[in-house]
Motif scaffolding. Sequence first.
Motif, PDB file in Angstrom:
ATOM      1  N   ARG A  53      25.031  20.821   9.931  1.00 31.09           N
ATOM      2  CA  ARG A  53      24.825  19.566  10.651  1.00 31.09           C
ATOM      3  C   ARG A  53      25.704  19.533  11.899  1.00 31.09           C
ATOM      4  O   ARG A  53      25.614  18.612  12.695  1.00 31.09           O
ATOM      5  N   ASN A  54      26.582  20.500  12.028  1.00 30.98           N
ATOM      6  CA  ASN A  54      27.376  20.610  13.248  1.00 30.98           C
ATOM      7  C   ASN A  54      27.773  22.074  13.429  1.00 30.98           C
ATOM      8  O   ASN A  54      27.580  22.895  12.545  1.00 30.98           O
ATOM      9  N   ASN A  55      28.332  22.403  14.587  1.00 29.03           N
ATOM     10  CA  ASN A  55      28.595  23.802  14.922  1.00 29.03           C
ATOM     11  C   ASN A  55      29.659  24.442  14.049  1.00 29.03           C
ATOM     12  O   ASN A  55      29.795  25.659  14.021  1.00 29.03           O
ATOM     13  N   SER A  56      30.457  23.638  13.352  1.00 33.15           N
ATOM     14  CA  SER A  56      31.524  24.215  12.542  1.00 33.15           C
ATOM     15  C   SER A  56      31.016  24.703  11.193  1.00 33.15           C
ATOM     16  O   SER A  56      31.719  25.413  10.499  1.00 33.15           O
ATOM     17  N   ILE A  57      29.817  24.312  10.816  1.00 30.42           N
ATOM     18  CA  ILE A  57      29.260  24.742   9.533  1.00 30.42           C
ATOM     19  C   ILE A  57      28.087  25.670   9.800  1.00 30.42           C
ATOM     20  O   ILE A  57      27.009  25.240  10.199  1.00 30.42           O
ATOM     21  N   ARG A  58      28.304  26.946   9.604  1.00 29.39           N
ATOM     22  CA  ARG A  58      27.275  27.916   9.940  1.00 29.39           C
ATOM     23  C   ARG A  58      26.525  28.421   8.729  1.00 29.39           C
ATOM     24  O   ARG A  58      25.440  28.951   8.850  1.00 29.39           O
ATOM     25  N   GLN A  59      27.109  28.267   7.563  1.00 30.15           N
ATOM     26  CA  GLN A  59      26.446  28.756   6.371  1.00 30.15           C
ATOM     27  C   GLN A  59      26.453  27.682   5.299  1.00 30.15           C
ATOM     28  O   GLN A  59      27.325  26.820   5.267  1.00 30.15           O
ATOM     29  N   LEU A  60      25.485  27.757   4.438  1.00 31.17           N
ATOM     30  CA  LEU A  60      25.360  26.773   3.377  1.00 31.17           C
ATOM     31  C   LEU A  60      26.447  26.925   2.332  1.00 31.17           C
ATOM     32  O   LEU A  60      26.916  25.949   1.772  1.00 31.17           O
ATOM     33  N   PHE A  61      26.897  28.152   2.089  1.00 38.58           N
ATOM     34  CA  PHE A  61      27.823  28.405   0.989  1.00 38.58           C
ATOM     35  C   PHE A  61      29.184  28.841   1.486  1.00 38.58           C
ATOM     36  O   PHE A  61      29.324  29.462   2.532  1.00 38.58           O
ATOM     37  N   ASN A  62      30.185  28.549   0.679  1.00 40.14           N
ATOM     38  CA  ASN A  62      31.513  29.071   0.928  1.00 40.14           C
ATOM     39  C   ASN A  62      31.520  30.592   0.734  1.00 40.14           C
ATOM     40  O   ASN A  62      30.833  31.107  -0.150  1.00 40.14           O
ATOM     41  N   GLN A  63      32.289  31.279   1.519  1.00 41.79           N
ATOM     42  CA  GLN A  63      32.387  32.732   1.376  1.00 41.79           C
ATOM     43  C   GLN A  63      33.412  33.063   0.284  1.00 41.79           C
ATOM     44  O   GLN A  63      34.490  33.603   0.543  1.00 41.79           O
ATOM     45  N   ASN A  64      33.095  32.740  -0.932  1.00 41.81           N
ATOM     46  CA  ASN A  64      33.973  33.079  -2.044  1.00 41.81           C
ATOM     47  C   ASN A  64      33.123  33.374  -3.258  1.00 41.81           C
ATOM     48  O   ASN A  64      31.894  33.319  -3.212  1.00 41.81           O
ATOM     49  N   GLU A  65      33.758  33.674  -4.362  1.00 43.08           N
ATOM     50  CA  GLU A  65      33.031  34.148  -5.530  1.00 43.08           C
ATOM     51  C   GLU A  65      32.150  33.094  -6.168  1.00 43.08           C
ATOM     52  O   GLU A  65      31.128  33.416  -6.752  1.00 43.08           O
ATOM     53  N   ASN A  66      32.544  31.801  -6.083  1.00 41.31           N
ATOM     54  CA  ASN A  66      31.736  30.801  -6.789  1.00 41.31           C
ATOM     55  C   ASN A  66      30.467  30.416  -6.040  1.00 41.31           C
ATOM     56  O   ASN A  66      29.577  29.782  -6.601  1.00 41.31           O
ATOM     57  N   LYS A  67      30.377  30.799  -4.754  1.00 41.55           N
ATOM     58  CA  LYS A  67      29.154  30.579  -3.984  1.00 41.55           C
ATOM     59  C   LYS A  67      28.637  29.146  -4.096  1.00 41.55           C
ATOM     60  O   LYS A  67      27.442  28.914  -4.222  1.00 41.55           O
ATOM     61  N   SER A  68      29.519  28.165  -4.069  1.00 39.78           N
ATOM     62  CA  SER A  68      29.121  26.771  -4.154  1.00 39.78           C
ATOM     63  C   SER A  68      29.010  26.158  -2.769  1.00 39.78           C
ATOM     64  O   SER A  68      29.665  26.611  -1.827  1.00 39.78           O
ATOM     65  N   PRO A  69      28.191  25.135  -2.628  1.00 38.84           N
ATOM     66  CA  PRO A  69      28.017  24.506  -1.313  1.00 38.84           C
ATOM     67  C   PRO A  69      29.299  23.856  -0.811  1.00 38.84           C
ATOM     68  O   PRO A  69      30.143  23.424  -1.588  1.00 38.84           O
ATOM     69  N   ARG A  70      29.423  23.789   0.496  1.00 39.48           N
ATOM     70  CA  ARG A  70      30.473  22.983   1.113  1.00 39.48           C
ATOM     71  C   ARG A  70      29.926  21.563   1.219  1.00 39.48           C
ATOM     72  O   ARG A  70      29.049  21.296   2.025  1.00 39.48           O
ATOM     73  N   TRP A  71      30.447  20.658   0.422  1.00 33.94           N
ATOM     74  CA  TRP A  71      29.926  19.288   0.419  1.00 33.94           C
ATOM     75  C   TRP A  71      30.693  18.433   1.431  1.00 33.94           C
ATOM     76  O   TRP A  71      31.926  18.414   1.434  1.00 33.94           O
ATOM     77  N   THR A  72      29.943  17.729   2.270  1.00 33.94           N
ATOM     78  CA  THR A  72      30.528  16.824   3.257  1.00 33.94           C
ATOM     79  C   THR A  72      29.885  15.460   3.107  1.00 33.94           C
ATOM     80  O   THR A  72      28.656  15.358   3.032  1.00 33.94           O
ATOM     81  N   PRO A  73      30.685  14.382   3.033  1.00 32.25           N
ATOM     82  CA  PRO A  73      30.083  13.046   2.894  1.00 32.25           C
ATOM     83  C   PRO A  73      29.311  12.637   4.139  1.00 32.25           C
ATOM     84  O   PRO A  73      29.757  12.870   5.262  1.00 32.25           O
ATOM     85  N   LEU A  74      28.145  12.069   3.926  1.00 30.79           N
ATOM     86  CA  LEU A  74      27.341  11.539   5.026  1.00 30.79           C
ATOM     87  C   LEU A  74      27.740  10.073   5.193  1.00 30.79           C
ATOM     88  O   LEU A  74      27.030   9.154   4.817  1.00 30.79           O
ATOM     89  N   SER A  75      28.926   9.880   5.752  1.00 31.06           N
ATOM     90  CA  SER A  75      29.564   8.561   5.723  1.00 31.06           C
ATOM     91  C   SER A  75      28.872   7.526   6.597  1.00 31.06           C
ATOM     92  O   SER A  75      29.079   6.322   6.412  1.00 31.06           O
ATOM     93  N   LYS A  76      28.038   7.954   7.543  1.00 35.55           N
ATOM     94  CA  LYS A  76      27.363   6.978   8.400  1.00 35.55           C
ATOM     95  C   LYS A  76      26.284   6.204   7.665  1.00 35.55           C
ATOM     96  O   LYS A  76      25.883   5.130   8.097  1.00 35.55           O
ATOM     97  N   ILE A  77      25.775   6.776   6.574  1.00 40.23           N
ATOM     98  CA  ILE A  77      24.711   6.104   5.827  1.00 40.23           C
ATOM     99  C   ILE A  77      25.337   5.131   4.844  1.00 40.23           C
ATOM    100  O   ILE A  77      26.014   5.528   3.902  1.00 40.23           O
ATOM    101  N   LYS A  78      25.124   3.847   5.058  1.00 37.05           N
ATOM    102  CA  LYS A  78      25.693   2.815   4.206  1.00 37.05           C
ATOM    103  C   LYS A  78      24.726   2.440   3.077  1.00 37.05           C
ATOM    104  O   LYS A  78      23.547   2.756   3.115  1.00 37.05           O
ATOM    105  N   ASN A  79      25.247   1.736   2.083  1.00 36.90           N
ATOM    106  CA  ASN A  79      24.443   1.245   0.951  1.00 36.90           C
ATOM    107  C   ASN A  79      23.641   2.376   0.300  1.00 36.90           C
ATOM    108  O   ASN A  79      22.427   2.298   0.143  1.00 36.90           O
ATOM    109  N   ALA A  80      24.356   3.422  -0.086  1.00 39.85           N
ATOM    110  CA  ALA A  80      23.690   4.585  -0.679  1.00 39.85           C
ATOM    111  C   ALA A  80      22.944   4.229  -1.947  1.00 39.85           C
ATOM    112  O   ALA A  80      21.966   4.893  -2.301  1.00 39.85           O
ATOM    113  N   ASN A  81      23.386   3.190  -2.653  1.00 35.02           N
ATOM    114  CA  ASN A  81      22.724   2.812  -3.905  1.00 35.02           C
ATOM    115  C   ASN A  81      21.330   2.245  -3.676  1.00 35.02           C
ATOM    116  O   ASN A  81      20.561   2.085  -4.625  1.00 35.02           O
ATOM    117  N   LYS A  82      20.974   1.942  -2.432  1.00 27.67           N
ATOM    118  CA  LYS A  82      19.642   1.415  -2.122  1.00 27.67           C
ATOM    119  C   LYS A  82      18.680   2.505  -1.635  1.00 27.67           C
ATOM    120  O   LYS A  82      17.522   2.222  -1.348  1.00 27.67           O
TER     121      LYS A  82
END
Length: 582
Positions: free
Chosen positions: A14-43
Amino acid sequence: MNQTNTQIFYSGKRNNSIRQLFNQNENKSPRWTPLSKIKNANKVRKIVSGYTQNCLIWKGINNLEFYTTTNQIKSFTIENEEIKDIQSGYSTYLILTKSGKVFSLALNSSYCEVPLSDPESSTFDKIRPVPFFNKKENNRKVETFAMVGWSNYFVCKDGRLGDGTSNQAKNLPILIFENVTRVFGGVQGYGFFFTTKNNELYVCGANQYGCLGIGNLTNPKSPVKVPNWKAEDILDLQTNDGYSILITKEGKTYGCGRAGSNGFITNKSTFTEIEELKNKKVVEYFGGTKMSLALTNENELFGWGFDPYNHPTDQYGNITILKPHKFNLPEIYQNNLSIKLKITCGTDCIYLYPSYNSCLIHDFKKLFESKIFCDSKLSLNENIQFPIHKIIVESRTNLQISTIEDLLNKESFSKQEILLFLKWVYFDEITNVDLLKQIFNSLNLSYPPKNTFQKDLHDLFNDENSKDFTLLIKNDDDDEDEDEDEYEEILVHKIILLTRSGLFREMFENITEESKSVKDYSGKSIESIEILIKYFYTEKIELTADHDPLLIIEELEDSIEYYQLNENSNILNQLNQIKNKL
């Protein structure tokens, strides 16, 4: 961490600092970033994403938010319509309303998957009606639809399946098949699947790598039957870049097509159950261009395929996951069964967000935090006491309060630790797995818990012996002097009425705690009230063949305001779905 503002997460570019979906480590898990601009997520009811980082977010009845690549938010409302579904293609988002109309939010380019209603250049700036389904002379209404690569397919309410792809406005899409019930596609699919009223599964399109699941590599130019599958068994089916994934209603996962993307290390030309998910119940699936994501009923997230931002080779050190691999979730969702999750992904991003249907959990969380209407106490060492609702604690643990006290008092749990346990009791929140395991072990309970809170509450509805209160239904509003014997009775748990209905909370403020019954003067039929009471326990509106559906629907619509139900209740949405099927 502020949970309210960080319930929607994304991983990807979503920005130039994130080039790959996964962390370059053994667990290969996503880098999760909060989408803080979206309010009222429960709706949020649904998020869809297509090419690049754009995504469309559906909130409430008819509200849409378009989140752009530059992190701007454009808000849209479809006036006088109620949204039924949204889907994404490469450069087009389609919106289906419950009246059967189709609208688009599109980039007017050679990649546009539907005809636009005007020739002006568009950069996702305006919701437009799709012409061939919104003309006044056209009475054909859409029941469901699917985006497939640069195409789209519509199933009309009369059971006809049509191809709606055109850059020229047409009165009707090209007819392909009749007696169709559902259609399945994918953002970059090579073909499309559909089911029919005779319980069969059909497919048509390009069959690269065997992605159509028909047992060979031929390319059927007209629909052919997919062997060994019944329509009634399919929960979801998606097809993308050379692969297809099928999820059954039992939660089993099958793949075919391209190796890696299909969940196997070799190509498959028939749907084959994926070995790593055989002991899992998948309840939510979404396939991107090359990456598959599956959520289980225990909020476990599995992914497999290729990093969608990079080429699927190891020559340049790119990460590939050829078999399903368990991903880490954002911290607030880890080991938390109280929040059911949903997923979506496009070419560059994946999104994780809470399910909209959480009203029941919300009500009981509010009950726990307010500490009102407590009818018992949990007394532990050092004069620690917790006000509780006896039937809730005992039904979740299958233990009497005195037994819980005896077993816990043998240990040295702190007040804070017991509070964490009670959060699981009341709304399934699990924030410390090791602690909960320890408490379960002290209570001689097996871990993980066998049931969710919602399942235990459903079982409580069926437990007639534990119901401690009677709702008296008065059928004749004009006669105020009838004997109580002439009232019809509905047995219920008192705490359920108090938790789920503002009206009953107000009523109980004016009657004694010893009261075992209360009269209902709503004038609603006993059938409607019985359905509503069951909804209080299960969050489901269920009508039977002997009900008058129109009368029940009308009375239940009135009941939302009369009984002062939670404003986020999904009851109206369920009633509208029932009406659409009549």
